[in-house]
Design a protein around this motif. Structure first.
Motif, PDB file in Angstrom:
ATOM      1  N   ALA A  91       0.757  -1.180  -0.104  1.00  0.00           N
ATOM      2  CA  ALA A  91       0.060   0.036  -0.095  1.00  0.00           C
ATOM      3  C   ALA A  91       0.889   1.270  -0.217  1.00  0.00           C
ATOM      4  N   SER A  92       2.060   1.086   0.925  1.00  0.00           N
ATOM      5  CA  SER A  92       2.670   2.409   1.009  1.00  0.00           C
ATOM      6  C   SER A  92       4.325   2.582   0.438  1.00  0.00           C
ATOM      7  N   LEU A  93       4.837   1.466   0.240  1.00  0.00           N
ATOM      8  CA  LEU A  93       6.251   1.568  -0.138  1.00  0.00           C
ATOM      9  C   LEU A  93       6.727   0.724  -1.449  1.00  0.00           C
ATOM     10  N   PRO A  94       5.942   1.608  -2.441  1.00  0.00           N
ATOM     11  CA  PRO A  94       6.300   0.869  -3.929  1.00  0.00           C
ATOM     12  C   PRO A  94       7.828   0.508  -4.311  1.00  0.00           C
ATOM     13  N   GLN A  95       8.824   1.435  -3.362  1.00  0.00           N
ATOM     14  CA  GLN A  95      10.201   1.180  -3.901  1.00  0.00           C
ATOM     15  C   GLN A  95      11.052   0.305  -3.292  1.00  0.00           C
ATOM     16  N   VAL A  96      10.318  -0.710  -2.347  1.00  0.00           N
ATOM     17  CA  VAL A  96      10.656  -1.704  -1.657  1.00  0.00           C
ATOM     18  C   VAL A  96      10.746  -2.965  -2.700  1.00  0.00           C
ATOM     19  N   SER A  97      12.074  -3.483  -2.927  1.00  0.00           N
ATOM     20  CA  SER A  97      12.002  -4.704  -3.969  1.00  0.00           C
ATOM     21  C   SER A  97      12.230  -5.969  -3.243  1.00  0.00           C
ATOM     22  N   SER A  98      12.787  -6.093  -1.945  1.00  0.00           N
ATOM     23  CA  SER A  98      12.905  -7.202  -1.397  1.00  0.00           C
ATOM     24  C   SER A  98      12.355  -7.063   0.176  1.00  0.00           C
ATOM     25  N   LEU A  99      12.210  -8.338   0.611  1.00  0.00           N
ATOM     26  CA  LEU A  99      11.939  -8.514   2.173  1.00  0.00           C
ATOM     27  C   LEU A  99      12.587  -9.561   2.660  1.00  0.00           C
ATOM     28  N   LEU A 100      13.680  -9.102   3.873  1.00  0.00           N
ATOM     29  CA  LEU A 100      14.279 -10.274   4.649  1.00  0.00           C
ATOM     30  C   LEU A 100      13.063 -10.631   5.765  1.00  0.00           C
ATOM     31  N   ILE A 101      12.770 -11.824   5.880  1.00  0.00           N
ATOM     32  CA  ILE A 101      11.813 -12.275   7.019  1.00  0.00           C
ATOM     33  C   ILE A 101      12.878 -12.928   8.018  1.00  0.00           C
ATOM     34  N   ALA A 102      12.891 -12.652   9.403  1.00  0.00           N
ATOM     35  CA  ALA A 102      13.755 -13.083  10.592  1.00  0.00           C
ATOM     36  C   ALA A 102      12.682 -13.519  11.569  1.00  0.00           C
ATOM     37  N   ARG A 103      13.015 -14.937  11.329  1.00  0.00           N
ATOM     38  CA  ARG A 103      12.164 -15.505  12.552  1.00  0.00           C
ATOM     39  C   ARG A 103      13.096 -16.438  13.346  1.00  0.00           C
ATOM     40  N   PRO A 104      12.530 -16.591  14.853  1.00  0.00           N
ATOM     41  CA  PRO A 104      13.483 -17.542  15.542  1.00  0.00           C
ATOM     42  C   PRO A 104      13.111 -19.108  15.109  1.00  0.00           C
ATOM     43  N   THR A 105      14.281 -19.767  15.154  1.00  0.00           N
ATOM     44  CA  THR A 105      14.059 -21.279  14.652  1.00  0.00           C
ATOM     45  C   THR A 105      13.035 -22.055  16.037  1.00  0.00           C
ATOM     46  N   CYS A 106      12.727 -21.206  17.070  1.00  0.00           N
ATOM     47  CA  CYS A 106      11.419 -21.782  17.866  1.00  0.00           C
ATOM     48  C   CYS A 106      10.400 -20.973  17.338  1.00  0.00           C
ATOM     49  N   SER A 107       9.243 -21.166  17.976  1.00  0.00           N
ATOM     50  CA  SER A 107       8.113 -20.405  17.352  1.00  0.00           C
ATOM     51  C   SER A 107       8.140 -18.868  18.292  1.00  0.00           C
ATOM     52  N   ALA A 108       7.526 -17.979  17.537  1.00  0.00           N
ATOM     53  CA  ALA A 108       7.780 -16.598  17.861  1.00  0.00           C
ATOM     54  C   ALA A 108       6.985 -16.760  19.277  1.00  0.00           C
ATOM     55  N   GLY A 109       7.356 -15.864  20.229  1.00  0.00           N
ATOM     56  CA  GLY A 109       6.551 -15.660  21.310  1.00  0.00           C
ATOM     57  C   GLY A 109       7.570 -15.139  22.368  1.00  0.00           C
ATOM     58  N   ALA A 110       6.880 -14.989  23.729  1.00  0.00           N
ATOM     59  CA  ALA A 110       7.878 -14.388  24.826  1.00  0.00           C
ATOM     60  C   ALA A 110       9.138 -15.215  25.153  1.00  0.00           C
ATOM     61  N   LYS A 111       9.049 -16.479  24.855  1.00  0.00           N
ATOM     62  CA  LYS A 111      10.522 -17.150  25.155  1.00  0.00           C
ATOM     63  C   LYS A 111      11.400 -17.375  23.914  1.00  0.00           C
ATOM     64  N   SER A 112      11.237 -16.500  22.996  1.00  0.00           N
ATOM     65  CA  SER A 112      11.927 -16.798  21.941  1.00  0.00           C
ATOM     66  C   SER A 112      13.331 -15.870  22.100  1.00  0.00           C
ATOM     67  N   VAL A 113      13.634 -14.980  22.970  1.00  0.00           N
ATOM     68  CA  VAL A 113      14.656 -14.347  23.254  1.00  0.00           C
ATOM     69  C   VAL A 113      14.976 -14.926  24.957  1.00  0.00           C
ATOM     70  N   ILE A 114      16.056 -15.483  25.241  1.00  0.00           N
ATOM     71  CA  ILE A 114      16.111 -16.075  26.491  1.00  0.00           C
ATOM     72  C   ILE A 114      16.760 -15.213  27.467  1.00  0.00           C
ATOM     73  N   CYS A 115      17.718 -14.343  27.222  1.00  0.00           N
ATOM     74  CA  CYS A 115      18.458 -13.475  28.068  1.00  0.00           C
ATOM     75  C   CYS A 115      19.088 -12.520  27.427  1.00  0.00           C
ATOM     76  N   GLY A 116      19.846 -11.595  28.182  1.00  0.00           N
ATOM     77  CA  GLY A 116      20.550 -10.537  27.595  1.00  0.00           C
ATOM     78  C   GLY A 116      21.723 -10.928  26.465  1.00  0.00           C
ATOM     79  N   PRO A 117      22.550 -11.838  26.729  1.00  0.00           N
ATOM     80  CA  PRO A 117      23.502 -12.425  25.980  1.00  0.00           C
ATOM     81  C   PRO A 117      22.946 -13.054  24.683  1.00  0.00           C
ATOM     82  N   HIS A 118      21.701 -13.470  24.837  1.00  0.00           N
ATOM     83  CA  HIS A 118      20.931 -14.217  23.549  1.00  0.00           C
ATOM     84  C   HIS A 118      20.417 -13.045  22.683  1.00  0.00           C
ATOM     85  N   ALA A 119      19.839 -11.644  23.329  1.00  0.00           N
ATOM     86  CA  ALA A 119      19.263 -10.712  22.563  1.00  0.00           C
ATOM     87  C   ALA A 119      20.549 -10.141  21.865  1.00  0.00           C
ATOM     88  N   PHE A 120      21.774  -9.978  22.253  1.00  0.00           N
ATOM     89  CA  PHE A 120      22.998  -9.591  21.888  1.00  0.00           C
ATOM     90  C   PHE A 120      23.268 -10.397  20.684  1.00  0.00           C
TER      91      PHE A 120
END
Length: 150
Positions: free
Chosen positions: A53-82
């Motif tokens: 609808a709004s970004l016709p100049q975008v030609s590619s989309l990088l989708i970054a998902r965790p190897t586990c399912s998305a949710g509150a437990k996808s990032v374990i702690c500070g070093p994991h977020a880093f």
């Protein structure tokens, strides 16, 4: 300025979820890149709708998902977020920065991850962050919230 190191609230564990990365071509010509970070929930349908609808100049989309399912437990702690921020930054930087098109960044993630990714922004080049209007006070959907560098 060197990135702030994560707290050592937990020792690193190789079994922590990593990234599942998918790159989708949205147009034949070379243009901007959008990145959908889906750590706490899947933002891809809303991101694709916003791009269409709004970004016709975008030609590619990088989708970054965790190897586990998305949710509150996808990032374990500070070093994991880093580590997740570092890995995503390295993936984005595989494309040479000279004449790199701008990035459009859509993130559903804990603040620790966004903080660590934000430390890497100078290496990512021109970036626009988007915020989702959950309350619908501005028409709903995504709106640009910050363009970097300022």
């Amino acid at each position: 300025m060197a990135p702030i190191s994560p707290s050592s609230d937990m020792p690193r564990d190789p079994s922590w979820p990593a990234w599942q990365l998918d790159l989708e071509a949205l147009a034949k010509s070379e243009g901007d890149m959008a990145i959908a970070v889906c750590l706490t929930h899947d933002v891809v349908p809303a991101v694709k709708a916003h791009i269409a609808a709004s970004l016709p100049q975008v030609s590619s989309l990088l989708i970054a998902r965790p190897t586990c399912s998305a949710g509150a437990k996808s990032v374990i702690c500070g070093p994991h977020a880093f580590d997740l921020a570092e890995a995503l930054s390295l993936q984005i930087n595989l494309k040479p920065q000279i004449n790199r098109p701008p990035l459009h960044l859509f993130i559903a993630a804990p603040n620790a991850f966004t903080f660590f990714l934000g430390q890497r922004q100078p290496g990512l080049g021109k970036t626009t962050l988007y915020e989702y209007d959950f309350e619908g006070g501005n028409g709903g959907g995504y709106k640009p919230s910050l363009a970097l560098p300022i």
